[in-house]
Design a protein around this motif. Structure first.
Motif, PDB file in Angstrom:
ATOM      1  N   VAL A  73       0.799  -1.169  -0.002  1.00 31.97           N
ATOM      2  CA  VAL A  73      -0.021  -0.008  -0.066  1.00 31.97           C
ATOM      3  C   VAL A  73       1.008   1.204  -0.011  1.00 31.97           C
ATOM      4  CG1 VAL A  73      -1.796   1.267   1.216  1.00 31.97           C
ATOM      5  CG2 VAL A  73      -1.955  -1.233   1.107  1.00 31.97           C
ATOM      6  N   LEU A  74       1.866   1.364   0.883  1.00 30.35           N
ATOM      7  CA  LEU A  74       2.926   2.417   0.938  1.00 30.35           C
ATOM      8  C   LEU A  74       3.527   2.512  -0.650  1.00 30.35           C
ATOM      9  CD1 LEU A  74       4.425   4.469   2.541  1.00 30.35           C
ATOM     10  CD2 LEU A  74       6.026   2.668   3.001  1.00 30.35           C
ATOM     11  N   ALA A  75       3.848   1.463  -1.201  1.00 34.03           N
ATOM     12  CA  ALA A  75       4.562   1.732  -2.535  1.00 34.03           C
ATOM     13  C   ALA A  75       3.477   2.253  -3.491  1.00 34.03           C
ATOM     14  CB  ALA A  75       5.105   0.388  -3.132  1.00 34.03           C
ATOM     15  N   LYS A  76       2.135   1.935  -3.346  1.00 39.08           N
ATOM     16  CA  LYS A  76       1.097   2.162  -4.436  1.00 39.08           C
ATOM     17  C   LYS A  76       0.975   3.924  -4.035  1.00 39.08           C
ATOM     18  CE  LYS A  76      -2.445   0.049  -5.150  1.00 39.08           C
ATOM     19  NZ  LYS A  76      -2.370  -0.186  -6.540  1.00 39.08           N
ATOM     20  N   THR A  77       1.098   4.207  -2.921  1.00 38.61           N
ATOM     21  CA  THR A  77       0.805   5.501  -2.298  1.00 38.61           C
ATOM     22  C   THR A  77       2.011   6.637  -3.080  1.00 38.61           C
ATOM     23  OG1 THR A  77      -0.372   5.135  -0.627  1.00 38.61           O
ATOM     24  CG2 THR A  77       0.307   7.289  -0.624  1.00 38.61           C
ATOM     25  N   VAL A  78       3.164   5.922  -2.919  1.00 37.59           N
ATOM     26  CA  VAL A  78       4.307   6.598  -3.136  1.00 37.59           C
ATOM     27  C   VAL A  78       4.614   6.879  -4.783  1.00 37.59           C
ATOM     28  CG1 VAL A  78       6.881   6.644  -3.320  1.00 37.59           C
ATOM     29  CG2 VAL A  78       5.926   6.056  -1.250  1.00 37.59           C
ATOM     30  N   PRO A 109      11.891  -0.483 -10.167  1.00 46.79           N
ATOM     31  CA  PRO A 109      12.586  -0.376  -9.140  1.00 46.79           C
ATOM     32  C   PRO A 109      12.404   0.205  -7.764  1.00 46.79           C
ATOM     33  CG  PRO A 109      13.770   0.106 -11.414  1.00 46.79           C
ATOM     34  CD  PRO A 109      12.311  -0.023 -11.509  1.00 46.79           C
ATOM     35  N   LEU A 110      11.684   1.218  -7.756  1.00 46.64           N
ATOM     36  CA  LEU A 110      11.480   1.839  -6.594  1.00 46.64           C
ATOM     37  C   LEU A 110      10.327   1.100  -5.884  1.00 46.64           C
ATOM     38  CD1 LEU A 110      11.705   4.139  -4.343  1.00 46.64           C
ATOM     39  CD2 LEU A 110      10.284   5.535  -5.829  1.00 46.64           C
ATOM     40  N   ALA A 111       9.549   0.688  -6.511  1.00 45.51           N
ATOM     41  CA  ALA A 111       8.297   0.063  -6.057  1.00 45.51           C
ATOM     42  C   ALA A 111       8.623  -1.259  -5.418  1.00 45.51           C
ATOM     43  CB  ALA A 111       7.151  -0.030  -6.994  1.00 45.51           C
ATOM     44  N   ASN A 112       9.646  -1.918  -6.232  1.00 42.75           N
ATOM     45  CA  ASN A 112      10.265  -3.304  -5.823  1.00 42.75           C
ATOM     46  C   ASN A 112      11.144  -3.107  -4.515  1.00 42.75           C
ATOM     47  OD1 ASN A 112       8.797  -4.366  -7.788  1.00 42.75           O
ATOM     48  ND2 ASN A 112      10.565  -4.524  -9.176  1.00 42.75           N
ATOM     49  N   SER A 113      11.673  -2.130  -4.486  1.00 42.06           N
ATOM     50  CA  SER A 113      12.582  -1.835  -3.258  1.00 42.06           C
ATOM     51  C   SER A 113      11.758  -1.752  -1.989  1.00 42.06           C
ATOM     52  CB  SER A 113      13.592  -0.402  -3.507  1.00 42.06           C
ATOM     53  OG  SER A 113      14.233  -0.518  -4.587  1.00 42.06           O
ATOM     54  N   ILE A 114      10.545  -0.891  -2.051  1.00 36.39           N
ATOM     55  CA  ILE A 114       9.906  -0.573  -1.116  1.00 36.39           C
ATOM     56  C   ILE A 114       9.228  -1.762  -0.878  1.00 36.39           C
ATOM     57  CG2 ILE A 114       7.976   0.653  -0.110  1.00 36.39           C
ATOM     58  CD1 ILE A 114       8.374   2.780  -2.016  1.00 36.39           C
ATOM     59  N   LEU A 157       4.949  -2.877  12.629  1.00 34.62           N
ATOM     60  CA  LEU A 157       3.755  -2.909  11.689  1.00 34.62           C
ATOM     61  C   LEU A 157       2.820  -1.529  11.955  1.00 34.62           C
ATOM     62  CD1 LEU A 157       2.303  -4.653   9.820  1.00 34.62           C
ATOM     63  CD2 LEU A 157       1.020  -5.595  11.733  1.00 34.62           C
ATOM     64  N   GLY A 158       2.934  -0.877  13.248  1.00 32.11           N
ATOM     65  CA  GLY A 158       2.166   0.392  13.392  1.00 32.11           C
ATOM     66  C   GLY A 158       3.052   1.542  12.769  1.00 32.11           C
ATOM     67  N   PHE A 159       4.250   1.417  12.798  1.00 38.00           N
ATOM     68  CA  PHE A 159       4.992   2.443  12.060  1.00 38.00           C
ATOM     69  C   PHE A 159       4.754   2.362  10.667  1.00 38.00           C
ATOM     70  CE2 PHE A 159       8.882   3.314  10.123  1.00 38.00           C
ATOM     71  CZ  PHE A 159       9.157   4.788  10.274  1.00 38.00           C
ATOM     72  N   LEU A 160       4.695   1.290  10.038  1.00 37.89           N
ATOM     73  CA  LEU A 160       4.631   1.076   8.505  1.00 37.89           C
ATOM     74  C   LEU A 160       3.212   1.678   8.073  1.00 37.89           C
ATOM     75  CD1 LEU A 160       6.023  -2.196   7.510  1.00 37.89           C
ATOM     76  CD2 LEU A 160       7.121  -0.112   7.078  1.00 37.89           C
ATOM     77  N   ALA A 161       2.222   1.455   9.031  1.00 39.01           N
ATOM     78  CA  ALA A 161       0.740   1.745   8.708  1.00 39.01           C
ATOM     79  C   ALA A 161       0.708   3.406   8.992  1.00 39.01           C
ATOM     80  CB  ALA A 161      -0.174   1.082   9.833  1.00 39.01           C
ATOM     81  N   LEU A 162       1.320   4.008   9.836  1.00 41.59           N
ATOM     82  CA  LEU A 162       1.493   5.442  10.223  1.00 41.59           C
ATOM     83  C   LEU A 162       2.013   6.205   9.011  1.00 41.59           C
ATOM     84  CD1 LEU A 162       0.671   7.604  12.040  1.00 41.59           C
ATOM     85  CD2 LEU A 162       3.124   7.383  13.043  1.00 41.59           C
ATOM     86  N   VAL A 163       3.001   5.768   8.436  1.00 41.51           N
ATOM     87  CA  VAL A 163       3.692   6.225   7.099  1.00 41.51           C
ATOM     88  C   VAL A 163       3.078   6.226   6.011  1.00 41.51           C
ATOM     89  CG1 VAL A 163       5.917   6.078   5.554  1.00 41.51           C
ATOM     90  CG2 VAL A 163       6.180   5.734   8.335  1.00 41.51           C
ATOM     91  N   SER A 164       2.465   5.160   5.733  1.00 44.83           N
ATOM     92  CA  SER A 164       1.411   4.893   4.741  1.00 44.83           C
ATOM     93  C   SER A 164       0.356   5.763   4.801  1.00 44.83           C
ATOM     94  CB  SER A 164       1.058   3.505   4.203  1.00 44.83           C
ATOM     95  OG  SER A 164       0.385   3.108   3.531  1.00 44.83           O
TER      96      SER A 164
END
Length: 856
Positions: free
Chosen positions: A673-678, A700-705, A758-765
């Motif tokens: 989800v974060l990669a899609k948003t970025v 490349p960027l999406a795969n890295s994330i 997991l909460g950190f990733l959700a908050l960033v996204s």
């Protein structure tokens, strides 16, 4: 107050005019023992050194028995002799006679004595103490007009008051005082360094009383004590000890002074007999005499019998009561247990007693009077008339015919203590004269008159020897160390005799386990039972239910036993039954519901994936990175399926991987989800002229994330599995009647570290999607991602308090529901709008429509 009284007495006698020896002797007789007393003499035997005696032969008390049948509560003033107290005098005489005959101990030195009977009157105790400190037949304490009869030590102090009174006098002159009184905190040995106790330590007796009650499992006990400082000390010391051992007190009665009237009120009107089966008695000489008189009145006033077991402390001494049948008066004490000072069998003392001759007392002024008391007769005296019916004493009466309870033909416990104490004095004196360069014979001789009593104090504290009975004698903390207690059983025989049977012993110096010994088979108990009056109940105590987790299969048990961890009490708490195994099973209604929900969401996810694969060439599917869409759907599918690891019986494999699988899969979902948003943000920025972010667009960027974020979570999980992996465990205590079979997380900190990441990733996204939600682009799905992450965060924020407040399968169900709810939120918010367009609005799934509409 005591010091002021002594000062006034000294001033009075200092101002008296000089008297002749004859008049001085008369004065001494009048001052010490007034004429209206029966005992008016002292017992004196000369010697190189004198040991004084300030002891009671009897006691005066405030209520003597008249005619209980006419008026049982009418009393007057009278004297109660204590025959066994005379043993203390005789033990002192015997000990010094034995020492004087010893050719090794104190050779060429004779010990003498000067003993008075104080009748337990305080003024008499004070005056006798002053007389002992004076020249004989004089009354000038501390002043010796000759060098004869130097006072070495004093034996006395039958109770706490008299001990304290004597200590305040003799400590001024540093004269060693050997006290036979009860232990009392009132006598401070730091203030009275010449004060020594020769009776056993009272605390030993208290411990023995508790051990005795525990041995026979007596749990409902009454305390009857003297209303004095010693009685208060007895109650305040014993009560917390009984409470600690869960021994209940039925009553606590104190008797004021030595009042027979009050004692009768306690026995007759307080219904003490109905309150407890066990009665522990503690009293000083006056209270003991009052109890014996009160019992005599009671047995003639009440006809009922009792089965109460009396426990008598070491203060108990049988007294002589005029015109009273002792057997009849004391028969409620049949079966009593008596804790008494230890004594040893010294055969020479028995011969010494049997050789007593009242017709030839050899200076013993107490012997004729004592003889009259124990035999109930009177010696003929010129000019005096005997009471009607009183027989004459012949002096030929046989001591062997006296009952043991009235006259013991061996040394009593108190007498044995005095015997040991006098020998301790002799050994201390021997050590003092034997320590030096010159031979003892040269140092003794006539210079013995120069001995000062204070000189013996350090030797007395360090004395150590074996007495004639083989016991080791020494002083410890200014107390005779060797003493201990005997346990006697009072038996009233049909021939109207009383026998004291030794049934146990309390020896604090014995090895653990042998300090309290008892032979219960030899004990004779009361045989008659009391009759409960009609309409009245004897409610000793109420039985409370056993506490949770404990049972008792006995009625009236003192304590409950805990069940094994895998068992719990039944409803009646009389036996244990096996606990049920508690876990979230597939057969459980809650388990079935969660399984159905998991399968449904998994099928819906597969259906969405199938729709997107079928329409993969349409614009709405191609928008916002088609590969990330497929990856997100597949990871969501596996997230739903990992719920099956939480359902069913926890095993090593499922416990090991269920949390880690959930953590890594959800990290993959959120990173997708974060990669899609970025990518949405970068695509918008790339539309601006001259912006260099176009270079970042692409796989490349999406795969890295997508690869980096789950990899960090995988590293955390691997560390968890290596350091402290989860494992199956059983919780026996959280639920009543059930054993929770659960997965122990191993390390709680690692579990919360996984959730935190997991909460950190959700908050960033959520933050990135929230900032990009209003970008003017038809391909922008940030609005849906923002809402989906809001649902995701809300679910997991509410998860923590709910998870921590539940136990067992409810805790597992909360985590499964959070997995399903958060995954369903992502699925619904991100993909359902697109599926709606694909299936129901194909006209909008065209490039021109998408380019003409924004915010899809």
């Amino acid at each position: 107050m005591i010091g002021l009284s002594l000062l006034l007495l000294l001033l009075l006698f200092w101002l008296l005019p000089p008297t002749s020896p004859t008049s001085a002797r008369r004065m001494q007789t009048r001052c010490v023992l007034p004429k209206h007393f029966s005992i008016q003499k002292y017992y004196y035997r000369p010697g190189d050194l004198i040991i004084g005696g300030n002891l009671p032969l009897g006691t005066y008390y405030g209520d003597a028995i008249k005619d209980f049948k006419r008026d049982p509560l009418r009393f007057s003033f009278g004297l109660i002799p204590t025959p066994n107290n005379y043993h203390q005098f005789l033990a002192l005489v015997f000990a010094m006679t034995e020492i004087n005959k010893d050719l090794v101990l104190l050779p060429n030195i004779s010990l003498g004595f000067h003993m008075y009977d104080n009748n337990q009157w305080e003024w008499s105790i004070s005056l006798i103490s002053l007389f002992l400190l004076s020249t004989r037949d004089r009354m000038v304490p501390g002043y010796k007009c000759d060098r004869q009869d130097p006072l070495l030590s004093v034996v006395g102090g039958d109770n706490a008051k008299s001990s304290r009174l004597m200590a305040s006098i003799f400590s001024l002159f540093k004269v060693p005082q050997l006290s036979v009184g009860f232990e009392s905190t009132c006598v401070d040995r730091r203030l009275y360094p010449s004060f020594f106790r020769i009776n056993p330590k009272e605390s030993i007796q208290y411990v023995a009383l508790v051990q005795l009650l525990l041995y026979f499992q007596w749990n409902w006990v009454g305390l009857l004590a003297a209303g004095s400082d010693s009685g208060a000390h007895f109650i305040s010391t014993l009560r917390p000890m009984l409470k600690e051992k869960e021994i209940c007190l039925a009553f606590i009665e104190t008797v004021k002074g030595d009042s027979v009237h009050h004692m009768v009120q306690v026995l007759l009107y307080s219904k003490m007999w109905l309150k407890a089966d066990i009665i522990v008695f503690f009293g000083e000489t006056g209270t003991v005499a009052a109890l014996q008189s009160g019992l005599y009145i009671y047995v003639n006033y009440e006809t009922g019998s009792h089965r109460n077991v009396w426990i008598l402390t070491s203060s108990w001494k049988l007294t002589v009561m005029y015109r009273i049948d002792i057997w009849e008066a004391l028969k409620p004490l049949h079966g009593a247990l008596h804790v008494r000072d230890h004594t040893a069998d010294i055969s020479e003392f028995s011969h010494f007693l049997l050789s007593l001759d009242p017709l030839n007392p050899q200076g013993d002024m107490f012997l004729p009077f004592w003889w009259e008391q124990v035999f109930g007769c009177r010696f003929r005296k010129p000019g005096k008339f005997h009471p009607e019916g009183m027989k004459n004493c012949t002096g030929k009466e046989k001591l062997q015919d006296l009952p043991t309870s009235l006259f013991e033909r061996r040394m009593t416990g108190e007498g044995f203590n005095i015997y040991n104490a006098v020998h301790a004095l002799a050994h201390a004196l021997h050590a003092m004269y034997g320590s030096g360069g010159r031979p003892a014979m040269m140092r003794l001789g006539r210079r013995i008159s120069n001995v000062q009593s204070w000189q013996i104090l350090p030797y007395l504290r360090n004395v150590k020897f074996n007495n004639s009975a083989g016991d080791e004698i020494s002083f410890s903390e200014n107390r005779l160390r060797s003493v201990r207690y005997d346990l006697l059983n009072w038996v009233f025989l049909p021939n109207r005799s009383i026998v004291l049977v030794e049934v146990g012993q309390i020896d604090p110096w014995a090895p653990p386990g042998q300090d309290f010994t008892i032979n219960s088979d030899e004990i004779i108990w009361p045989t008659k039972r009391r009759r409960v009056p009609e309409g009245e109940e004897i409610c000793c105590y109420q039985c409370d239910p056993c506490p949770e987790g404990t049972i008792s299969n006995q009625t009236d048990a003192a304590r409950c036993d805990p069940c094994p961890e895998d068992q719990y009490p039944n409803k009646d708490k009389d036996h244990c039954i096996a606990k049920k195994i508690h876990f979230l099973s597939y057969q459980d209604p809650l388990g079935c519901t969660l399984v159905s929900l998991t399968v449904s969401l998994s099928l819906i996810t597969l259906a969405v994936l199938a729709i997107f694969l079928k329409h993969r060439d349409t614009p709405i599917v191609k928008a916002n990175n088609q590969d990330l869409t497929y990856l997100l759907l597949i990871s969501l599918l596996f997230c739903f399926l990992c719920s099956f690891l939480f359902i069913g019986r926890p095993r090593k494999f499922t416990c090991l991987f269920r949390q880690t699988a959930f953590a890594i899969l959800f990290a993959l979902v959120v990173s997708s989800v974060l990669a899609k948003t970025v990518m949405v943000v970068l695509a918008f920025m790339a539309t601006k002229p001259g912006n260099k972010t176009r270079k970042l667009l692409g796989k490349p960027l999406a795969n890295s994330i997508v690869l980096a974020c789950p990899l960090i979570q995988a590293i955390i999980c691997a560390t968890w599995l290596i350091t402290s992996p989860p494992f199956p465990s059983m919780d026996f205590h959280s639920l009543t009647g059930e054993t929770i079979l659960e997965c122990n997380e191993g390390s709680a900190s690692m579990f919360y570290a996984v959730l935190s990441y997991l909460g950190f990733l959700a908050l960033v996204s959520f933050t990135v999607a929230f900032l990009a939600r209003k970008l003017p682009d038809s391909f922008n799905e940030a609005k849906f991602i923002t809402f989906s992450m809001l649902v995701f965060c809300s679910v997991w924020i509410s998860f923590l308090p709910t998870y921590l407040s539940t136990k067992g399968k409810s805790m597992v169900a909360v985590e499964i529901f959070s997995i399903l709810a958060s995954g369903a939120g992502l699925l619904a918010c991100i993909f359902f709008p697109k599926c709606y367009i694909i299936l129901f609005r194909p006209d909008l799934n065209q490039r021109k429509s998408i380019m003409g509409h924004k915010n899809l």
